[in-house]
Design a protein around this motif. Structure first.
Motif, PDB file in Angstrom:
ATOM      1  N   VAL A 182       0.855  -1.184   0.000  1.00  0.00           N
ATOM      2  CA  VAL A 182       0.000   0.000   0.000  1.00  0.00           C
ATOM      3  C   VAL A 182       0.890   1.233   0.000  1.00  0.00           C
ATOM      4  N   SER A 183       0.460   2.269  -0.689  1.00  0.00           N
ATOM      5  CA  SER A 183       1.135   3.565  -0.683  1.00  0.00           C
ATOM      6  C   SER A 183       0.073   4.626  -0.450  1.00  0.00           C
ATOM      7  N   LEU A 184       0.166   5.322   0.671  1.00  0.00           N
ATOM      8  CA  LEU A 184      -0.858   6.287   1.073  1.00  0.00           C
ATOM      9  C   LEU A 184      -0.226   7.647   1.318  1.00  0.00           C
ATOM     10  N   ALA A 185      -0.968   8.704   1.005  1.00  0.00           N
ATOM     11  CA  ALA A 185      -0.518  10.076   1.225  1.00  0.00           C
ATOM     12  C   ALA A 185      -1.523  10.819   2.081  1.00  0.00           C
ATOM     13  N   LYS A 186      -1.028  11.753   2.874  1.00  0.00           N
ATOM     14  CA  LYS A 186      -1.883  12.565   3.743  1.00  0.00           C
ATOM     15  C   LYS A 186      -1.420  14.005   3.673  1.00  0.00           C
ATOM     16  N   GLN A 187      -2.358  14.910   3.380  1.00  0.00           N
ATOM     17  CA  GLN A 187      -2.047  16.338   3.359  1.00  0.00           C
ATOM     18  C   GLN A 187      -2.386  16.971   4.705  1.00  0.00           C
ATOM     19  N   PHE A 188      -1.646  18.010   5.047  1.00  0.00           N
ATOM     20  CA  PHE A 188      -1.849  18.757   6.290  1.00  0.00           C
ATOM     21  C   PHE A 188      -2.033  20.229   5.942  1.00  0.00           C
ATOM     22  N   THR A 189      -2.845  20.894   6.691  1.00  0.00           N
ATOM     23  CA  THR A 189      -3.094  22.311   6.466  1.00  0.00           C
ATOM     24  C   THR A 189      -2.745  23.112   7.716  1.00  0.00           C
ATOM     25  N   GLY A 190      -2.375  24.353   7.497  1.00  0.00           N
ATOM     26  CA  GLY A 190      -2.074  25.246   8.600  1.00  0.00           C
ATOM     27  C   GLY A 190      -2.527  26.663   8.272  1.00  0.00           C
ATOM     28  N   TYR A 191      -2.540  27.526   9.269  1.00  0.00           N
ATOM     29  CA  TYR A 191      -2.967  28.911   9.060  1.00  0.00           C
ATOM     30  C   TYR A 191      -2.173  29.823   9.980  1.00  0.00           C
ATOM     31  N   GLU A 192      -2.155  31.094   9.615  1.00  0.00           N
ATOM     32  CA  GLU A 192      -1.529  32.120  10.438  1.00  0.00           C
ATOM     33  C   GLU A 192      -2.255  33.434  10.197  1.00  0.00           C
ATOM     34  N   VAL A 193      -2.657  34.105  11.256  1.00  0.00           N
ATOM     35  CA  VAL A 193      -3.287  35.420  11.155  1.00  0.00           C
ATOM     36  C   VAL A 193      -2.599  36.353  12.152  1.00  0.00           C
ATOM     37  N   ASP A 224       3.834  61.211  18.896  1.00  0.00           N
ATOM     38  CA  ASP A 224       4.741  62.191  19.490  1.00  0.00           C
ATOM     39  C   ASP A 224       6.065  61.493  19.807  1.00  0.00           C
ATOM     40  N   ASN A 225       6.444  61.439  21.071  1.00  0.00           N
ATOM     41  CA  ASN A 225       7.721  60.824  21.440  1.00  0.00           C
ATOM     42  C   ASN A 225       7.571  59.381  21.908  1.00  0.00           C
ATOM     43  N   ASP A 226       6.372  58.829  21.805  1.00  0.00           N
ATOM     44  CA  ASP A 226       6.123  57.460  22.286  1.00  0.00           C
ATOM     45  C   ASP A 226       6.019  56.509  21.098  1.00  0.00           C
ATOM     46  N   LEU A 227       6.702  55.366  21.194  1.00  0.00           N
ATOM     47  CA  LEU A 227       6.652  54.325  20.164  1.00  0.00           C
ATOM     48  C   LEU A 227       5.737  53.200  20.641  1.00  0.00           C
ATOM     49  N   PHE A 228       4.733  52.899  19.820  1.00  0.00           N
ATOM     50  CA  PHE A 228       3.829  51.791  20.107  1.00  0.00           C
ATOM     51  C   PHE A 228       4.153  50.642  19.144  1.00  0.00           C
ATOM     52  N   ASP A 229       4.504  49.478  19.686  1.00  0.00           N
ATOM     53  CA  ASP A 229       4.806  48.279  18.893  1.00  0.00           C
ATOM     54  C   ASP A 229       3.951  47.140  19.446  1.00  0.00           C
ATOM     55  N   ILE A 230       2.847  46.857  18.778  1.00  0.00           N
ATOM     56  CA  ILE A 230       1.879  45.869  19.249  1.00  0.00           C
ATOM     57  C   ILE A 230       1.690  44.813  18.160  1.00  0.00           C
ATOM     58  N   ASN A 231       1.803  43.563  18.552  1.00  0.00           N
ATOM     59  CA  ASN A 231       1.590  42.460  17.621  1.00  0.00           C
ATOM     60  C   ASN A 231       0.631  41.455  18.258  1.00  0.00           C
ATOM     61  N   VAL A 232      -0.419  41.146  17.542  1.00  0.00           N
ATOM     62  CA  VAL A 232      -1.406  40.168  18.005  1.00  0.00           C
ATOM     63  C   VAL A 232      -1.631  39.173  16.878  1.00  0.00           C
ATOM     64  N   GLY A 233      -1.688  37.894  17.195  1.00  0.00           N
ATOM     65  CA  GLY A 233      -1.916  36.911  16.131  1.00  0.00           C
ATOM     66  C   GLY A 233      -2.092  35.514  16.667  1.00  0.00           C
ATOM     67  N   ALA A 234      -2.287  34.597  15.749  1.00  0.00           N
ATOM     68  CA  ALA A 234      -2.441  33.194  16.096  1.00  0.00           C
ATOM     69  C   ALA A 234      -2.023  32.348  14.909  1.00  0.00           C
ATOM     70  N   ARG A 235      -1.534  31.168  15.193  1.00  0.00           N
ATOM     71  CA  ARG A 235      -1.177  30.243  14.139  1.00  0.00           C
ATOM     72  C   ARG A 235      -1.443  28.828  14.634  1.00  0.00           C
ATOM     73  N   GLY A 236      -1.715  27.934  13.703  1.00  0.00           N
ATOM     74  CA  GLY A 236      -1.998  26.553  14.063  1.00  0.00           C
ATOM     75  C   GLY A 236      -1.793  25.648  12.866  1.00  0.00           C
ATOM     76  N   GLN A 237      -1.547  24.383  13.156  1.00  0.00           N
ATOM     77  CA  GLN A 237      -1.327  23.406  12.091  1.00  0.00           C
ATOM     78  C   GLN A 237      -1.874  22.062  12.528  1.00  0.00           C
ATOM     79  N   GLU A 238      -2.458  21.352  11.586  1.00  0.00           N
ATOM     80  CA  GLU A 238      -2.902  19.989  11.842  1.00  0.00           C
ATOM     81  C   GLU A 238      -1.693  19.165  12.298  1.00  0.00           C
ATOM     82  N   PRO A 239      -1.805  18.415  13.398  1.00  0.00           N
ATOM     83  CA  PRO A 239      -0.647  17.670  13.912  1.00  0.00           C
ATOM     84  C   PRO A 239      -0.115  16.668  12.889  1.00  0.00           C
ATOM     85  N   MET A 240       1.149  16.835  12.505  1.00  0.00           N
ATOM     86  CA  MET A 240       1.717  15.991  11.457  1.00  0.00           C
ATOM     87  C   MET A 240       1.861  14.546  11.919  1.00  0.00           C
TER      88      MET A 240
END
Length: 450
Positions: A228-239, A248-264
């Motif tokens: 037998v020869s079988l293949a399986k695809q996996f998908t992932g995402y990132e937002v 003015d004199n203040d720097l705002f650096d904000i990063n919000v996100g999520a990522r996930g992948q089907e367990p290989m």
């Protein structure tokens, strides 16, 4: 006309903004902090995660269904060993190590174990302990705390070691070998990224694929029976969303996100399990195709395959599964006999909320219902959760779909639709719940055959 904040007030607003951002960050961190427990006095608390569970896959229903089909033939279980099932891809990372599991053979062993004794498993992957014990026995060093009688040239003598004359290791009929042969990264990806004045967001999806190749070999002739020869695809995402700006004199650096992948590795395990089903199907001459309908949408099963079994294994030195119990508390089958006689108790088939789909357990019972119908007839009770409280019109329409699903499944097993008759269902004006044990309700009672 222009408007400017007073110097003191503008600075206070910027300070409040910074404090607000920090407060939100701390709050989010607090929401994601897992539970911790101090085990002994003076020790730091240990993080406590979810409890241990059965390692289930989308193949549980298929494995249970196929094992029931094999057991229902009554044939003596074939004895199967497992050789090396290696990772042949060679993918390796200095930071993360091997990209794919190195335990393919162990997964194949577990897949055979999920067939719950419908086949027997011979240890061939790591027999080192058994070989060492046999070496001790051969040197008359292995004992069991008892004194044994041993025939000798001078008659019987008492010895403290275990006499051994060979032949205790049972031969295997077949063995499975193979490996993981492909891993293809990022076979397709897509997404977007946009920003205005250093404020923006992004999102993307990506896919990758692995493949396995297995074969089952006749131990005596070394003939390859099936591959037998079988293949399986996996998908992932990132937002993600980010802000990188000076106010003015203040720097705002904000990063919000999520990522996930089907367990290989879970996908590799599921592919190996399907490979095992196909290989055992070839050597037992039991078709696995009817069981493929149990695997719906690739969703992970909640109940392990062993607990979905409804047919007792042939006498083979392995324990049979416990009798299946209907929701009312009466046994449905016992010791591998037909699920119910013509005058026996009803066989229950349960449906998920609002669904007319036959699940893995229901499909396994259909096989036994068909066998019982050919021997004189059986009563079948359709049940669902008592939280399914539809109006009579919707309830009856859903019941018709469920009866049709059972009729179709039985027809594929040689039971004519004319042999299926409804002997009870609630009247169209009946809005009550007909209880059938804790949390369940009766929907329709059918007579199959007889």
């Amino acid at each position: 006309m222009s408007f400017r904040l007073p110097v003191g007030r503008g600075k206070r607003l910027r300070t409040l903004s910074l404090v607000s951002v920090l407060a939100v960050s701390v709050t989010l961190a607090g929401c994601t902090t897992p539970e911790a427990q101090s085990v002994a006095p003076g020790e730091l608390p240990l993080v406590i995660g979810p409890p241990v569970r059965d390692n289930v896959t989308p193949m549980e229903g298929v494995l249970a269904c196929f094992a029931d089909h094999v057991a229902s033939t009554g044939m003596a279980p074939v004895v199967v060993g497992v050789g090396d099932v290696k990772d042949f891809t060679g993918k390796y990372s200095l930071n993360e190590g091997n990209a794919l599991t190195q335990g393919g053979a162990l997964m194949v062993y577990s897949a055979l174990g999920k067939l719950s004794g419908a086949v027997r498993i011979a240890e061939r992957f790591d027999p080192s302990i058994a070989e060492r014990e046999l070496g001790y026995t051969d040197r008359r060093q292995l004992g069991d705390g008892e004194i044994h009688d041993l025939d000798g040239p001078n008659g019987k003598q008492k010895v403290p070691w275990i006499p051994y004359f060979g032949g205790t290791i049972q031969q295997s009929d077949y063995f499975i070998v193979g490996g993981i042969t492909e891993v293809n990264y990022d076979i397709r990806s897509g997404g977007f990224e946009a920003g205005v004045n250093q404020i923006g967001g992004k999102g993307r999806t990506y896919s990758q694929q692995v493949a396995i190749d297995l074969r089952i070999v006749d131990t005596r002739t070394l003939e390859v029976v099936k591959t037998v020869s079988l293949a399986k695809q996996f998908t992932g995402y990132e937002v993600g969303f980010n802000v990188f700006r000076f106010f003015d004199n203040d720097l705002f650096d904000i990063n919000v996100g999520a990522r996930g992948q089907e367990p290989m590795q879970l996908g590799v395990r599921a592919a190996l399990e399907e490979g095992v089903v196909r290989l055992i199907s070839a050597v037992t001459n039991v078709d696995y195709e009817p069981c493929k309908a149990v695997q719906v949408g690739g969703r992970i099963a909640v109940t392990p395959a062993e607990k979905l079994r409804v047919v007792a294994n042939p006498a083979s030195g392995f324990g049979a599964p416990a009798p299946v119990v209907k929701s009312g508390g009466q046994p449905v089958n016992s010791g591998g006999n037909a699920v119910a006689s013509a005058s026996g108790s009803d066989v229950s088939i349960g449906f998920e909320f609002g669904s007319a789909q036959l699940g893995g357990e229901a499909l396994s019972r259909i096989d036994q219902i068909a066998a019982a119908a050919k021997q004189g007839g059986v009563n079948v009770l359709l049940v669902s959760r008592d939280t399914e409280n539809f109006d009579p019109g919707k309830r009856d329409a859903l019941s018709d779909q469920r009866v049709a699903a059972i009729t179709s499944a039985l027809a594929s097993r040689g039971i004519a639709p004319a042999a299926v008759s409804i002997i009870w269902r609630p009247a169209p004006s009946d809005t009550s719940i007909h209880r059938d044990g804790p949390g369940m309700q009766e929907l329709v009672r059918l007579r199959i055959g007889g």
